[in-house]
Design a protein around this motif. Structure first.
Motif, PDB file in Angstrom:
ATOM      1  N   LEU A  43       2.351   1.825  -5.859  1.00 40.70           N
ATOM      2  CA  LEU A  43       2.028   1.371  -4.507  1.00 40.70           C
ATOM      3  C   LEU A  43       2.512   2.359  -3.447  1.00 40.70           C
ATOM      4  O   LEU A  43       1.920   2.443  -2.366  1.00 40.70           O
ATOM      5  N   LEU A  44       3.554   3.098  -3.744  1.00 46.98           N
ATOM      6  CA  LEU A  44       4.106   4.067  -2.802  1.00 46.98           C
ATOM      7  C   LEU A  44       3.556   5.469  -2.983  1.00 46.98           C
ATOM      8  O   LEU A  44       3.801   6.346  -2.152  1.00 46.98           O
ATOM      9  N   ASP A  45       2.794   5.709  -4.037  1.00 41.30           N
ATOM     10  CA  ASP A  45       2.256   7.030  -4.358  1.00 41.30           C
ATOM     11  C   ASP A  45       0.891   7.204  -3.696  1.00 41.30           C
ATOM     12  O   ASP A  45      -0.074   6.539  -4.069  1.00 41.30           O
ATOM     13  N   SER A  46       0.800   8.100  -2.749  1.00 39.66           N
ATOM     14  CA  SER A  46      -0.454   8.299  -2.008  1.00 39.66           C
ATOM     15  C   SER A  46      -1.594   8.785  -2.907  1.00 39.66           C
ATOM     16  O   SER A  46      -2.761   8.662  -2.531  1.00 39.66           O
ATOM     17  N   ARG A  47      -1.281   9.307  -4.087  1.00 36.58           N
ATOM     18  CA  ARG A  47      -2.323   9.779  -5.014  1.00 36.58           C
ATOM     19  C   ARG A  47      -2.851   8.663  -5.909  1.00 36.58           C
ATOM     20  O   ARG A  47      -3.839   8.833  -6.601  1.00 36.58           O
ATOM     21  N   SER A  48      -2.188   7.525  -5.904  1.00 34.28           N
ATOM     22  CA  SER A  48      -2.576   6.406  -6.753  1.00 34.28           C
ATOM     23  C   SER A  48      -3.794   5.691  -6.185  1.00 34.28           C
ATOM     24  O   SER A  48      -3.998   5.634  -4.965  1.00 34.28           O
ATOM     25  N   ALA A  49      -4.582   5.108  -7.070  1.00 32.77           N
ATOM     26  CA  ALA A  49      -5.732   4.293  -6.658  1.00 32.77           C
ATOM     27  C   ALA A  49      -5.296   2.872  -6.312  1.00 32.77           C
ATOM     28  O   ALA A  49      -6.085   2.092  -5.791  1.00 32.77           O
ATOM     29  N   VAL A  50      -4.040   2.538  -6.605  1.00 25.38           N
ATOM     30  CA  VAL A  50      -3.514   1.192  -6.346  1.00 25.38           C
ATOM     31  C   VAL A  50      -2.774   1.216  -5.003  1.00 25.38           C
ATOM     32  O   VAL A  50      -1.933   2.084  -4.767  1.00 25.38           O
TER      33      VAL A  50
END
Length: 146
Positions: A43-50
């Motif tokens: 949730l905190l990773d800007s590269r994540s799709a979530v």
């Protein structure tokens, strides 16, 4: 009540975790701690799709909408899947879930998502709210755990 919908932030961890626990209790699910930790990190990773949007009422995080942005074969712009929507029990009935969905709709229109969709149980009382936005479609979900 002042209500703000915003992206989750690192400082929301304890509040998010309490909501996540409540969400999983509601669905009678037991999620291993390592899955919860991994979800929080994504949730905190800007590269994540979530991604996660939180509802903050009078300075207190009281609900969330967790989404997955993904590509599709019939569209050229992202599709938003609303995977998890939850408002703490004592704050239900105040329009918070409605505002979370409205915020996603506004965001999606603003950034060009092709659609927003979600699934729910047939007997979920929240269907009254969901029906305000769009009717349920005719599709049947098949689910296989691997």
């Amino acid at each position: 009540m002042e209500l703000v919908i915003r992206e989750v932030a690192a400082g929301d961890k304890a509040a998010w975790h309490a909501l996540w626990d409540g969400y999983n209790q509601f669905y009678e699910s037991e999620i291993p701690a390592e899955i919860t930790q991994n979800t929080w990190q994504r949730l905190l990773d800007s590269r994540s799709a979530v991604h996660c949007r939180v509802a903050v009422a009078d300075g207190r995080v009281v609900g969330f909408a967790m989404i997955v942005l993904h590509e599709g074969t019939w569209v050229t712009s992202p599709i938003c899947y609303l995977e998890d929507l939850f408002v703490m029990a004592e704050m239900r009935g105040k329009g918070i879930a409605r505002r979370l969905i409205q915020a996603l709709i506004a965001e999606g229109k603003s950034v060009g998502w092709s659609r927003l969709y979600w699934h729910t149980a047939q007997n979920n009382p929240a269907r009254n709210l969901y029906d305000e936005f769009t009717p349920a479609d005719e599709y049947v979900r098949y689910r296989m755990n691997l």
